[in-house]
Scaffold this active site. Sequence first.
Site, mmCIF file in Angstrom:
data_model
loop_
_atom_site.group_PDB
_atom_site.id
_atom_site.type_symbol
_atom_site.label_atom_id
_atom_site.label_comp_id
_atom_site.label_asym_id
_atom_site.label_seq_id
_atom_site.Cartn_x
_atom_site.Cartn_y
_atom_site.Cartn_z
ATOM 1 C CG HIS A 220 25.520 61.316 121.593
ATOM 2 N ND1 HIS A 220 26.010 60.377 122.453
ATOM 3 C CD2 HIS A 220 24.950 62.276 122.350
ATOM 4 C CE1 HIS A 220 25.736 60.748 123.695
ATOM 5 N NE2 HIS A 220 25.095 61.897 123.661
ATOM 6 C CD GLU B 129 22.108 69.701 123.806
ATOM 7 O OE1 GLU B 129 20.939 70.088 124.015
ATOM 8 O OE2 GLU B 129 22.975 69.664 124.679
HETATM 9 N N1 COA Z 1 29.091 67.616 112.028
HETATM 10 C C1 COA Z 1 30.086 67.272 111.189
HETATM 11 N N2 COA Z 1 31.014 66.340 111.473
HETATM 12 C C2 COA Z 1 30.918 65.717 112.663
HETATM 13 C C3 COA Z 1 29.910 66.023 113.582
HETATM 14 C C4 COA Z 1 28.972 67.004 113.229
HETATM 15 N N3 COA Z 1 27.978 67.347 114.056
HETATM 16 N N4 COA Z 1 30.065 65.241 114.674
HETATM 17 C C5 COA Z 1 31.147 64.475 114.448
HETATM 18 N N5 COA Z 1 31.653 64.760 113.231
HETATM 19 C C6 COA Z 1 32.805 64.144 112.606
HETATM 20 C C7 COA Z 1 34.116 64.793 113.047
HETATM 21 O O1 COA Z 1 34.447 65.906 112.251
HETATM 22 C C8 COA Z 1 35.065 63.654 112.886
HETATM 23 O O2 COA Z 1 35.351 63.520 111.516
HETATM 24 P P1 COA Z 1 36.835 63.125 111.014
HETATM 25 O O3 COA Z 1 37.066 61.748 111.593
HETATM 26 O O4 COA Z 1 36.719 63.168 109.525
HETATM 27 O O5 COA Z 1 37.736 64.159 111.600
HETATM 28 C C9 COA Z 1 34.232 62.423 113.272
HETATM 29 O O6 COA Z 1 32.877 62.801 113.041
HETATM 30 C C10 COA Z 1 34.392 62.034 114.727
HETATM 31 O O7 COA Z 1 34.254 63.201 115.541
HETATM 32 P P2 COA Z 1 34.662 63.225 117.084
HETATM 33 O O8 COA Z 1 34.634 64.638 117.573
HETATM 34 O O9 COA Z 1 35.917 62.446 117.278
HETATM 35 O O10 COA Z 1 33.517 62.359 117.714
HETATM 36 P P3 COA Z 1 32.885 62.494 119.133
HETATM 37 O O11 COA Z 1 32.243 61.220 119.429
HETATM 38 O O12 COA Z 1 33.877 62.987 120.142
HETATM 39 O O13 COA Z 1 31.817 63.632 118.881
HETATM 40 C C11 COA Z 1 30.249 65.259 119.465
HETATM 41 C C12 COA Z 1 30.671 63.808 119.616
HETATM 42 C C13 COA Z 1 28.869 65.452 120.115
HETATM 43 C C14 COA Z 1 31.261 66.163 120.189
HETATM 44 C C15 COA Z 1 30.189 65.644 117.971
HETATM 45 O O14 COA Z 1 29.307 64.788 117.287
HETATM 46 C C16 COA Z 1 29.806 67.105 117.733
HETATM 47 O O15 COA Z 1 30.657 67.980 117.818
HETATM 48 N N6 COA Z 1 28.502 67.400 117.439
HETATM 49 C C17 COA Z 1 28.072 68.756 117.247
HETATM 50 C C18 COA Z 1 27.860 69.442 118.597
HETATM 51 C C19 COA Z 1 26.627 68.938 119.313
HETATM 52 O O16 COA Z 1 25.566 68.790 118.719
HETATM 53 N N7 COA Z 1 26.799 68.699 120.628
HETATM 54 C C20 COA Z 1 25.721 68.211 121.469
HETATM 55 C C21 COA Z 1 25.985 66.799 121.884
HETATM 56 S S1 COA Z 1 24.618 66.076 122.706
#
Ligand code: COA
Length: 384
Positions: free
Chosen positions: A256, A314
């Site tokens: 998140h 989710e």
């Molecule tokens: N699975 C694997 N790796 C994940 C991950 C996941 N669900 N969520 C984050 N990461 C990793 C990224 O690959 C990244 O790794 P890196 O630094 O080695 O490249 C790091 O964590 C940071 O990711 P980032 O996208 O910058 O963080 P964010 O705060 O923007 O991400 C989300 C938030 C929700 C977009 C992300 O956690 C995600 O994509 N989750 C899966 C989709 C999901 O469940 N969405 C519903 C949200 S309520």
Amino acid sequence: MIDTKLKPGLEDVAVATTRLSSIDGEHGALVIGGYPIAELAPNATYEESVYLLLNDRLPDEEELERFRRELADRRSISEEVASILRQAATEEASAMDALRMGLSAATLQSNANDGRETAHRLIAVVPTIVAAYWRFRQGKVPVTPRLDLGHAANLLYMMWGEDPAEDAVRGLETYLNTVIDHGLNASTFTARTVVSTESDLVSAATAAAGALKGPLHGGAPGPVLDMLKAVHQTGDPEGFVRDILENGERVMGFGHRVYRARDPRAEVLSSAAERFYSRSGRDDFFETAKELERVGTKLLLEYKPDRPLKTNVEFYTAVLLHGIGIPRELFTATFAAARMGGWMAHILEQKRDNQLVRPTSHYDGDTGRVWTPVQERKNSHLRK
Ligand code: COA
């Protein structure tokens, strides 16, 4: 001096003051209208939660009855709207695309009053649009909304064409309350941005629905369900999650932007799902979910040690909605049915103390290019 430090994704940038919800990402706490989420979600009806957000207090019995009626009276859709939804279903447009089209069409006469009445109409009509679209997808005719049922019960009734069981209504109601609002998430920020230009509520609602649709926001529970079903079949959560991570992909339902602890909504929905599955005698699917959560958390710690990645809302949304019998195709649209209450409350809050949302950007393009007439441009060397 103006701070023009680049903040990609606006992470940790505060752009509004709100009384609607408060998130503590470090400790995994969420407060809606002053109530901790675990207090509000399992106890309130959806109408009470909406009233709370729109009025900053819970209604008494008389106020609640009036408000229920106010929403129920705005549920119907016209034959023209139904025809758009029939066409969307025939062309297999997604439920969110159907919702976007339905919302625009169902509010044709609402522009005269761009305040609470339109907000009530938008909140009330989402279940009717979603259920009608789904009935058409099934080759059935839509079911007329009932005035005597609450928001959650009526949604299930219109989808199934029969009275829903009390457990299913309570499960859905808990879900709707849990996700009704959540700070300045992408769709809520979108809604506030649109009305900050003094545009209208319907435009803001359709834009917000568009933002919610994406898999990084409201589109995640579908893929979570696919993962759960696969793991339930193979009985090998470790192999499944490891494959995802080895391929450099994301495990849906984990992580998140704000929470570093477990998303408190996952807690509330996990408890609701546990109650629901144990009463329905299908504990095995819930057990698969618990095991997938345990294994996923462990492996994410192994692969991403610097980033605490726990289950988000989710994950248990997929578990709970699937248990209730909401089809995968309607997961995000059901989320929208809940979040419409939050969007409307934020929009009205923004309008009360409006300032145009207009961030800035850092330019890293060229400057000082010299104009060349089209006949003299030779771009062949730039083409592959
Ligand atoms: N699975 C694997 N790796 C994940 C991950 C996941 N669900 N969520 C984050 N990461 C990793 C990224 O690959 C990244 O790794 P890196 O630094 O080695 O490249 C790091 O964590 C940071 O990711 P980032 O996208 O910058 O963080 P964010 O705060 O923007 O991400 C989300 C938030 C929700 C977009 C992300 O956690 C995600 O994509 N989750 C899966 C989709 C999901 O469940 N969405 C519903 C949200 S309520």
